[in-house]
Design an enzyme around this catalytic site. Sequence first.
Site, PDB file in Angstrom:
ATOM      1  N   GLU A   1     -18.030  18.489   2.890  1.00  0.00           N
ATOM      2  CA  GLU A   1     -17.200  19.133   1.865  1.00  0.00           C
ATOM      3  C   GLU A   1     -17.813  18.952   0.478  1.00  0.00           C
ATOM      4  O   GLU A   1     -17.869  19.890  -0.322  1.00  0.00           O
ATOM      5  CB  GLU A   1     -15.783  18.545   1.912  1.00  0.00           C
ATOM      6  CG  GLU A   1     -15.030  18.996   3.158  1.00  0.00           C
ATOM      7  CD  GLU A   1     -13.722  18.266   3.432  1.00  0.00           C
ATOM      8  OE1 GLU A   1     -13.043  18.665   4.390  1.00  0.00           O
ATOM      9  OE2 GLU A   1     -13.381  17.316   2.712  1.00  0.00           O
TER      10      GLU A   1
ATOM     11  N   ASP B   1      -5.490   2.915   8.100  1.00  0.00           N
ATOM     12  CA  ASP B   1      -6.916   2.580   8.208  1.00  0.00           C
ATOM     13  C   ASP B   1      -7.213   1.097   8.410  1.00  0.00           C
ATOM     14  O   ASP B   1      -8.250   0.744   8.967  1.00  0.00           O
ATOM     15  CB  ASP B   1      -7.637   3.001   6.915  1.00  0.00           C
ATOM     16  CG  ASP B   1      -7.862   4.501   6.833  1.00  0.00           C
ATOM     17  OD1 ASP B   1      -7.414   5.223   7.750  1.00  0.00           O
ATOM     18  OD2 ASP B   1      -8.490   4.946   5.856  1.00  0.00           O
TER      19      ASP B   1
ATOM     20  N   GLY C   1       0.821  -1.211   0.000  1.00  0.00           N
ATOM     21  CA  GLY C   1       0.000   0.000   0.000  1.00  0.00           C
ATOM     22  C   GLY C   1       0.853   1.257   0.000  1.00  0.00           C
ATOM     23  O   GLY C   1       1.663   1.461   0.915  1.00  0.00           O
TER      24      GLY C   1
ATOM     25  N   PHE D   1      -1.053   7.059   2.561  1.00  0.00           N
ATOM     26  CA  PHE D   1      -0.398   7.867   3.599  1.00  0.00           C
ATOM     27  C   PHE D   1       0.494   7.008   4.498  1.00  0.00           C
ATOM     28  O   PHE D   1       1.616   7.379   4.823  1.00  0.00           O
ATOM     29  CB  PHE D   1      -1.443   8.556   4.475  1.00  0.00           C
ATOM     30  CG  PHE D   1      -2.094   9.731   3.822  1.00  0.00           C
ATOM     31  CD1 PHE D   1      -1.452  10.953   3.764  1.00  0.00           C
ATOM     32  CD2 PHE D   1      -3.359   9.623   3.270  1.00  0.00           C
ATOM     33  CE1 PHE D   1      -2.041  12.050   3.165  1.00  0.00           C
ATOM     34  CE2 PHE D   1      -3.967  10.714   2.675  1.00  0.00           C
ATOM     35  CZ  PHE D   1      -3.311  11.930   2.616  1.00  0.00           C
ATOM     36  N   GLY D   2      -0.026   5.853   4.926  1.00  0.00           N
ATOM     37  CA  GLY D   2       0.706   5.008   5.868  1.00  0.00           C
ATOM     38  C   GLY D   2       1.913   4.353   5.223  1.00  0.00           C
ATOM     39  O   GLY D   2       3.033   4.441   5.733  1.00  0.00           O
TER      40      GLY D   2
ATOM     41  N   ALA E   1      -5.836  10.507   8.042  1.00  0.00           N
ATOM     42  CA  ALA E   1      -4.496  10.589   7.459  1.00  0.00           C
ATOM     43  C   ALA E   1      -3.392  10.763   8.517  1.00  0.00           C
ATOM     44  O   ALA E   1      -2.361  10.079   8.431  1.00  0.00           O
ATOM     45  CB  ALA E   1      -4.457  11.717   6.432  1.00  0.00           C
TER      46      ALA E   1
ATOM     47  N   VAL F   1      -1.929  -7.441  -4.209  1.00  0.00           N
ATOM     48  CA  VAL F   1      -1.662  -8.544  -3.273  1.00  0.00           C
ATOM     49  C   VAL F   1      -2.978  -9.270  -3.008  1.00  0.00           C
ATOM     50  O   VAL F   1      -3.990  -8.635  -2.702  1.00  0.00           O
ATOM     51  CB  VAL F   1      -1.079  -7.996  -1.952  1.00  0.00           C
ATOM     52  CG1 VAL F   1      -0.925  -9.111  -0.934  1.00  0.00           C
ATOM     53  CG2 VAL F   1       0.250  -7.307  -2.214  1.00  0.00           C
TER      54      VAL F   1
HETATM   55  C1  FAD Z   1     -12.899  11.117   0.252  1.00  0.00           C
HETATM   56  C2  FAD Z   1     -12.022  11.049   1.461  1.00  0.00           C
HETATM   57  C3  FAD Z   1     -11.680  12.208   2.139  1.00  0.00           C
HETATM   58  C4  FAD Z   1     -10.856  12.151   3.258  1.00  0.00           C
HETATM   59  N1  FAD Z   1     -10.545  13.302   3.907  1.00  0.00           N
HETATM   60  C5  FAD Z   1      -9.725  13.272   4.968  1.00  0.00           C
HETATM   61  C6  FAD Z   1      -9.340  14.474   5.632  1.00  0.00           C
HETATM   62  O1  FAD Z   1      -9.768  15.566   5.251  1.00  0.00           O
HETATM   63  N2  FAD Z   1      -8.483  14.383   6.693  1.00  0.00           N
HETATM   64  C7  FAD Z   1      -8.004  13.171   7.116  1.00  0.00           C
HETATM   65  O2  FAD Z   1      -7.212  13.141   8.059  1.00  0.00           O
HETATM   66  N3  FAD Z   1      -8.351  12.031   6.530  1.00  0.00           N
HETATM   67  C8  FAD Z   1      -9.198  12.042   5.462  1.00  0.00           C
HETATM   68  N4  FAD Z   1      -9.550  10.880   4.839  1.00  0.00           N
HETATM   69  C9  FAD Z   1      -9.034   9.612   5.380  1.00  0.00           C
HETATM   70  C10 FAD Z   1      -7.606   9.374   4.905  1.00  0.00           C
HETATM   71  O3  FAD Z   1      -7.523   9.561   3.505  1.00  0.00           O
HETATM   72  C11 FAD Z   1      -7.220   7.954   5.299  1.00  0.00           C
HETATM   73  O4  FAD Z   1      -7.279   7.849   6.695  1.00  0.00           O
HETATM   74  C12 FAD Z   1      -5.815   7.614   4.823  1.00  0.00           C
HETATM   75  O5  FAD Z   1      -5.755   7.639   3.407  1.00  0.00           O
HETATM   76  C13 FAD Z   1      -5.407   6.230   5.320  1.00  0.00           C
HETATM   77  O6  FAD Z   1      -4.131   5.944   4.863  1.00  0.00           O
HETATM   78  P1  FAD Z   1      -3.724   4.427   4.583  1.00  0.00           P
HETATM   79  O7  FAD Z   1      -2.297   4.458   4.179  1.00  0.00           O
HETATM   80  O8  FAD Z   1      -4.146   3.571   5.698  1.00  0.00           O
HETATM   81  O9  FAD Z   1      -4.632   3.985   3.338  1.00  0.00           O
HETATM   82  P2  FAD Z   1      -4.738   4.613   1.886  1.00  0.00           P
HETATM   83  O10 FAD Z   1      -4.238   6.011   1.845  1.00  0.00           O
HETATM   84  O11 FAD Z   1      -6.128   4.350   1.444  1.00  0.00           O
HETATM   85  O12 FAD Z   1      -3.733   3.733   1.027  1.00  0.00           O
HETATM   86  C14 FAD Z   1      -3.948   2.366   0.807  1.00  0.00           C
HETATM   87  C15 FAD Z   1      -3.174   1.971  -0.440  1.00  0.00           C
HETATM   88  O13 FAD Z   1      -3.209   0.559  -0.555  1.00  0.00           O
HETATM   89  C16 FAD Z   1      -3.375   0.191  -1.901  1.00  0.00           C
HETATM   90  N5  FAD Z   1      -3.955  -1.150  -1.932  1.00  0.00           N
HETATM   91  C17 FAD Z   1      -5.174  -1.515  -1.476  1.00  0.00           C
HETATM   92  N6  FAD Z   1      -5.342  -2.831  -1.645  1.00  0.00           N
HETATM   93  C18 FAD Z   1      -4.210  -3.320  -2.203  1.00  0.00           C
HETATM   94  C19 FAD Z   1      -3.791  -4.622  -2.608  1.00  0.00           C
HETATM   95  N7  FAD Z   1      -4.568  -5.701  -2.446  1.00  0.00           N
HETATM   96  N8  FAD Z   1      -2.573  -4.753  -3.160  1.00  0.00           N
HETATM   97  C20 FAD Z   1      -1.769  -3.668  -3.338  1.00  0.00           C
HETATM   98  N9  FAD Z   1      -2.117  -2.425  -2.959  1.00  0.00           N
HETATM   99  C21 FAD Z   1      -3.322  -2.252  -2.403  1.00  0.00           C
HETATM  100  C22 FAD Z   1      -4.289   1.272  -2.449  1.00  0.00           C
HETATM  101  O14 FAD Z   1      -4.185   1.378  -3.857  1.00  0.00           O
HETATM  102  C23 FAD Z   1      -3.780   2.511  -1.719  1.00  0.00           C
HETATM  103  O15 FAD Z   1      -2.795   3.194  -2.474  1.00  0.00           O
HETATM  104  C24 FAD Z   1     -10.375  10.910   3.714  1.00  0.00           C
HETATM  105  C25 FAD Z   1     -10.721   9.740   3.035  1.00  0.00           C
HETATM  106  C26 FAD Z   1     -11.527   9.807   1.912  1.00  0.00           C
HETATM  107  C27 FAD Z   1     -11.885   8.548   1.184  1.00  0.00           C
END
Ligand code: FAD
Length: 432
Positions: free
Chosen positions: A170, A300, A11, A14-15, A316, A79
């Site tokens: 928003e 997440d 992934g 952000f994380g 995020a 994956v």
């Molecule tokens: C519309 C929207 C608005 C938001 N606004 C805010 C905000 O204003 N402030 C805030 O703090 N948070 C906000 N969030 C929440 C924030 O975006 C998430 O908390 C954050 O993106 C989580 O980060 P993450 O790395 O866990 O997951 P993500 O950023 O979702 O990244 C997960 C990654 O994993 C990849 N992936 C998934 N499955 C697979 C797989 N099987 N194999 C390979 N890769 C895979 C995806 O392509 C993606 O790139 C918002 C979310 C959304 C949907």
Amino acid sequence: MGVLPQVVVIGAGFGGLSVARGLAKEPVDVTLVDRHNFTTFQPLLYQVATAGLNPADVAHPVRGLFHRQKNLRFRQGEVDGVDWEARRLHLAGQRDLPFDQLVVAVGAVVTWFGVAGAADWALPLYTLDDAVKLRNHILGRFEAADADPSLIDDGALTFVVVGGGPTGVETAGALAELVAVVFRRDYPQLDVGRARVVLVEARDALLAPFKPGSQRHAEETLRARQVEVRLDETVAEVTEHSVRFSDGDVVPAQTVVWAAGVTAHPLAGKLGLETTRGGRIVVDADLAVPDQPGVWVVGDVGAIPGKKGDTLPQLAPVAMQSGAHVAKQIGRELDGKPLRPFRFHDKGTMATIGRRAAVAELPGGLRLRGTLAWIAWLFLHLLYLAGLRNRASVLLNWAWSYVTWDRAARLILGAQPERPAADALTAPHRQT
Ligand SMILES: Cc1cc2nc3c(=O)[nH]c(=O)nc-3n(C[C@H](O)[C@H](O)[C@H](O)COP(=O)(O)OP(=O)(O)OC[C@H]3O[C@@H](n4cnc5c(N)ncnc54)[C@H](O)[C@@H]3O)c2cc1C
């Protein structure tokens, strides 16, 4: 030098990006895997959906972020499983990836809460693809209504946004502005005043994580901008041309934006790790998966424990901070040092409502509303956006929109029929 420990991060959100960057100076080989070749800045997706920004402004090629990080390679792939014994990750249609340390950072997916018809007819806003589809659909409904105004009675210009959290607020605010300012000029022959933006929230207030004063401010601002706010209300059914509310009211609507919530990524279940009822992977306070040495979870997809025994929200900052922490934990483990528990530093929360309108709640009880909060929101989002080009482009777009009240990205992309067949006007949303 012998073979370095292999760290695989699944992934590039952000994380995952935080983990990868944090490992830059560690003696490890990092493979960052994502099903897309780009990372998406989800907080600005609603601006793509409402034609304020272009898709490329809120996404960045992953490879472009790591030109200088010599210990990292990127693999585009999905994956779909793991062999824990052999310590190999399965990727759909590709060779397996061996790992010594594994970081799961796959984020969340949309959840429909079992609402009838929602998966078929509502439009989610979670990926870049979703945002472009939603933009196509919104613009397409106006084009259709302009060609045949009788479609307005059938809900062509009614936009129901489900979920009164930050994303819903928003999106509703941005839609109301798009209609009132931009579409009024674009469609001089159309009675744009008949367009409706309806925001539905199951609780008795918008913006659940905020204090009542901020919640009221958001509600009043949206109402003043002609958004119909329906609180204490849920959607019972979505059809192609209507929404049925829990009180039985049926509203003709051809656009339902689903901003009602997310659930952990289904890969969490496929990996065979312990998950919570909400599907998030159970982790210890140090972000390690219990009984799986060298396996970590960030963002997440993890049920990340907070200070008070609670689970941290899917935001995020939690993803970024947990990612940075795991990178350090891997370094500590390799150095034979003890692991440390993760402590989340809450730097406050903010949501924008529209032009010169936002709410911000910062540490120390500092609360901002209106223009000041809006400027703080703009600044912070620019700061966290990946890539200088994206920042410059977003800033230019915002400045342009502010001065001209224009939304430059009003493009319906994808193959369009030269002359829509009669039934194309009622085609399912998913085909847009
Ligand atoms: C519309 C929207 C608005 C938001 N606004 C805010 C905000 O204003 N402030 C805030 O703090 N948070 C906000 N969030 C929440 C924030 O975006 C998430 O908390 C954050 O993106 C989580 O980060 P993450 O790395 O866990 O997951 P993500 O950023 O979702 O990244 C997960 C990654 O994993 C990849 N992936 C998934 N499955 C697979 C797989 N099987 N194999 C390979 N890769 C895979 C995806 O392509 C993606 O790139 C918002 C979310 C959304 C949907």
